[in-house]
Design a protein around this motif. Structure first.
Motif, PDB file in Angstrom:
ATOM      1  N   GLN A   1       0.895  -1.245   0.058  1.00  0.00           N
ATOM      2  CA  GLN A   1      -0.043   0.110   0.362  1.00  0.00           C
ATOM      3  C   GLN A   1       1.406   1.121   0.122  1.00  0.00           C
ATOM      4  N   VAL A   2       0.822   1.932  -0.965  1.00  0.00           N
ATOM      5  CA  VAL A   2       1.689   3.090  -1.117  1.00  0.00           C
ATOM      6  C   VAL A   2       1.028   4.194  -0.386  1.00  0.00           C
ATOM      7  N   GLN A   3       1.517   4.878   0.698  1.00  0.00           N
ATOM      8  CA  GLN A   3       1.390   5.433   1.362  1.00  0.00           C
ATOM      9  C   GLN A   3       2.506   6.934   2.209  1.00  0.00           C
ATOM     10  N   LEU A   4       2.095   7.965   2.260  1.00  0.00           N
ATOM     11  CA  LEU A   4       2.731   9.144   3.143  1.00  0.00           C
ATOM     12  C   LEU A   4       2.450   9.484   4.451  1.00  0.00           C
ATOM     13  N   SER A  25       5.789   4.206   2.788  1.00  0.00           N
ATOM     14  CA  SER A  25       5.643   3.492   2.924  1.00  0.00           C
ATOM     15  C   SER A  25       5.021   2.643   1.157  1.00  0.00           C
ATOM     16  N   GLY A  26       5.631   1.588   1.273  1.00  0.00           N
ATOM     17  CA  GLY A  26       5.316   1.300  -0.409  1.00  0.00           C
ATOM     18  C   GLY A  26       5.768   1.552  -1.404  1.00  0.00           C
ATOM     19  N   ALA A  75      17.348   6.268   2.687  1.00  0.00           N
ATOM     20  CA  ALA A  75      17.913   5.499   3.270  1.00  0.00           C
ATOM     21  C   ALA A  75      16.388   5.289   4.420  1.00  0.00           C
ATOM     22  N   LYS A  76      16.019   6.369   4.950  1.00  0.00           N
ATOM     23  CA  LYS A  76      14.694   5.665   6.168  1.00  0.00           C
ATOM     24  C   LYS A  76      13.879   6.693   5.049  1.00  0.00           C
ATOM     25  N   ASN A  77      13.341   6.364   3.972  1.00  0.00           N
ATOM     26  CA  ASN A  77      12.377   6.746   3.131  1.00  0.00           C
ATOM     27  C   ASN A  77      11.229   8.163   4.162  1.00  0.00           C
ATOM     28  N   THR A  78      12.789   9.512   3.978  1.00  0.00           N
ATOM     29  CA  THR A  78      11.688  10.274   4.935  1.00  0.00           C
ATOM     30  C   THR A  78      12.395  11.513   4.322  1.00  0.00           C
ATOM     31  N   VAL A  79      11.340  12.858   4.269  1.00  0.00           N
ATOM     32  CA  VAL A  79      11.642  14.025   4.042  1.00  0.00           C
ATOM     33  C   VAL A  79      11.082  14.476   5.467  1.00  0.00           C
ATOM     34  N   GLY A 106      -0.068  13.108  -7.623  1.00  0.00           N
ATOM     35  CA  GLY A 106       1.216  12.547  -7.040  1.00  0.00           C
ATOM     36  C   GLY A 106       0.506  12.129  -6.210  1.00  0.00           C
ATOM     37  N   TYR A 107       1.206  11.592  -4.989  1.00  0.00           N
ATOM     38  CA  TYR A 107       0.802  10.933  -3.443  1.00  0.00           C
ATOM     39  C   TYR A 107       0.537  12.268  -2.820  1.00  0.00           C
TER      40      TYR A 107
END
Length: 118
Positions: A1-4, A25-26, A75-79, A106-107
């Motif tokens: 599941q694509v999620q922000l 995530s996703g 690396a943490k998939n984080t902004v 976009g997401y």
């Protein structure tokens, strides 16, 4: 599941600071440039800041330039959005998205409330 998912919002006094996080995530965040947006009550959603895929290039709206700093840790998939010298006019729901400046496509995350008040 694509999620922000955004986090880090809250109530802060004028002149204070907050750091917002946007975790993906996703999907792999480093495929996208990422934008932070905000929407105040009764106003349109507006772009606040943008960061390139590598993180080497950043952009800011004039209203936040010199006070906000966008960064990313792929690396943490984080902004992140570090917000300093906050003003009452910064009060809004803040969103991250796999878009910059354009409020369509976009997401998108669900948003996090930032309230600047004494």
């Amino acid at each position: 599941q694509v999620q922000l998912v955004e986090s880090g919002g809250g109530l802060v006094q004028p002149g204070g600071s907050l750091r917002l996080s946007c975790v993906a995530s996703g999907f792999t965040l480093d495929y996208y440039e990422i934008g932070w947006f905000r929407q105040a009550p009764g106003k349109e959603r507006e772009g606040v800041s943008c960061i390139s895929r590598s993180g080497d290039t950043t952009y800011y709206a004039d209203s936040v330039k010199g006070r906000f700093t966008i960064s990313r840790d792929n690396a943490k998939n984080t902004v992140y959005l570090q917000m300093n010298s906050l003003k009452p006019e910064d009060t809004a729901v803040y969103y991250c998205a796999t878009r910059c400046w354009v409020v369509v496509g976009g997401y998108w995350g669900q948003g996090t409330q930032v309230t600047v008040s004494s």
